[in-house]
Motif scaffolding. Sequence first.
Motif, mmCIF file in Angstrom:
data_model
loop_
_atom_site.group_PDB
_atom_site.id
_atom_site.type_symbol
_atom_site.label_atom_id
_atom_site.label_comp_id
_atom_site.label_asym_id
_atom_site.label_seq_id
_atom_site.Cartn_x
_atom_site.Cartn_y
_atom_site.Cartn_z
ATOM 1 N N VAL A 31 -21.454 -18.031 22.125
ATOM 2 C CA VAL A 31 -20.749 -18.441 20.907
ATOM 3 C C VAL A 31 -21.714 -19.112 19.934
ATOM 4 O O VAL A 31 -21.707 -18.824 18.726
ATOM 5 C CB VAL A 31 -19.586 -19.392 21.250
ATOM 6 N N LEU A 32 -22.556 -19.990 20.439
ATOM 7 C CA LEU A 32 -23.509 -20.690 19.574
ATOM 8 C C LEU A 32 -24.473 -19.722 18.907
ATOM 9 O O LEU A 32 -24.863 -19.921 17.748
ATOM 10 C CB LEU A 32 -24.284 -21.730 20.393
ATOM 11 N N HIS A 41 -23.771 -16.655 17.984
ATOM 12 C CA HIS A 41 -23.052 -16.040 16.863
ATOM 13 C C HIS A 41 -22.897 -17.007 15.689
ATOM 14 O O HIS A 41 -23.022 -16.611 14.527
ATOM 15 C CB HIS A 41 -21.672 -15.568 17.323
ATOM 16 N N LEU A 42 -22.644 -18.266 15.988
ATOM 17 C CA LEU A 42 -22.393 -19.232 14.915
ATOM 18 C C LEU A 42 -23.651 -19.612 14.161
ATOM 19 O O LEU A 42 -23.602 -19.868 12.949
ATOM 20 C CB LEU A 42 -21.727 -20.487 15.487
ATOM 21 N N ASP A 90 -26.169 -9.493 15.332
ATOM 22 C CA ASP A 90 -25.825 -10.421 14.246
ATOM 23 C C ASP A 90 -26.689 -10.168 13.018
ATOM 24 O O ASP A 90 -26.205 -10.188 11.883
ATOM 25 C CB ASP A 90 -26.006 -11.876 14.711
ATOM 26 N N ASP A 138 -20.471 -14.200 7.461
ATOM 27 C CA ASP A 138 -20.584 -15.649 7.564
ATOM 28 C C ASP A 138 -19.215 -16.329 7.517
ATOM 29 O O ASP A 138 -19.002 -17.357 8.166
ATOM 30 C CB ASP A 138 -21.462 -16.190 6.434
ATOM 31 N N ARG A 158 -18.646 -14.028 12.332
ATOM 32 C CA ARG A 158 -19.291 -14.792 13.397
ATOM 33 C C ARG A 158 -18.284 -15.604 14.191
ATOM 34 O O ARG A 158 -18.416 -15.753 15.413
ATOM 35 C CB ARG A 158 -20.393 -15.686 12.819
ATOM 36 N N TRP A 159 -17.249 -16.115 13.517
ATOM 37 C CA TRP A 159 -16.220 -16.878 14.219
ATOM 38 C C TRP A 159 -15.392 -15.973 15.128
ATOM 39 O O TRP A 159 -15.084 -16.333 16.266
ATOM 40 C CB TRP A 159 -15.310 -17.578 13.206
ATOM 41 N N GLY A 217 -17.402 -14.946 18.208
ATOM 42 C CA GLY A 217 -17.487 -16.063 19.138
ATOM 43 C C GLY A 217 -16.192 -16.287 19.898
ATOM 44 O O GLY A 217 -16.193 -16.484 21.120
#
Length: 244
Positions: free
Chosen positions: A15-16, A18-19, A159, A171, A175-176, A179
Motif C-alpha cells: 500500500v505504501l 502505491h501511495l 505505478d 494521484d 493509487r488509493w 492500495g
Amino acid sequence: MPIGLLTLLLAAGFVLIHLFSRKMIFLDGTPRSRLLSGAGGVAVAYVFLRLLPNLADYEEELKGTLTYATNRFLEHHLYIIALAGLVIYYGLEQLAESSKRRRDAASQNGRPRIFWIHIGSFALLNLITGYLLVHGHFPHLHNRILFFVAMALNFVVNDWGLRNIHRSHYDRYGRWLLGLVILAGWAIGMTTKIDDVFISYLSAFLAGGVIMNVMKEELPKERQSSFLAFLVGVVAYSGILLAV
C-alpha cells in the motif's frame, strides 16, 4: 511472528508503495530510468523461476483430485491460465490504446474511460496479489519475502506507467484504489480459504499478467529502455532465487 501479522505488514508495504511511489521523481524522464528496467527484470525473473515452476508443483499435487471435466483438463494445463492472463492484459492494453485514439471526439471525455480500464485491470492483479500473500505457495518465510520484493518492484513499474498516462487521475483516485484492493485481497485471504486448484489458477493468471505488464513498459522504443539494466535485474534476482 504470526502469519496474519506478517502478511498484514507486507500488505501495508504494498500500500505504501502505491501511495508514495509518485515521490520517486528520479524515475521520471526519457531515456527510461535504469532502475525501472532493473525492477522489471526482477519481476520477470520471479515469474519464470518461481511462479511458473510452482505451477508444475500444483499440477503434481492436484493430479487425480478433481471431479469436474473442466477442472480435470486444467489440472494438467495450468499454463493455459497463465497464457490467458497474458492475452487478456494484452487485449485490455489494446482496448485502452484504441479508446485513447478515438477519445469520443473530445479528449476530456475519453481520458476517464482509459483510466478506468487501466485501473480496473491492475486492481484485479492487486486483489490476487493480496490474496496470494496469505495463501500462496510459500514453504518458508524467505519464499514469502522474495514474492513481496518482486511484486513490490513490479508495483513501482506499474505505478510509473499509470502516472505517466493518467497523472492527475492516478494521484487523486488510482493509487488509493490500488492500495485498498491490496488490503481487500489480504482480508479475503485471512477470512476465507479456497481450494488449492483455484489458488493455482490465481497464481497462473498473475504470472501471465505480470509478464505482459512488464514487457509493455519495456518494449516501446520511444521509452529508450535499458536492456543492460533489465538484464542485470534478471540475472541478479535469478541468482538470489537459485541460491535460496
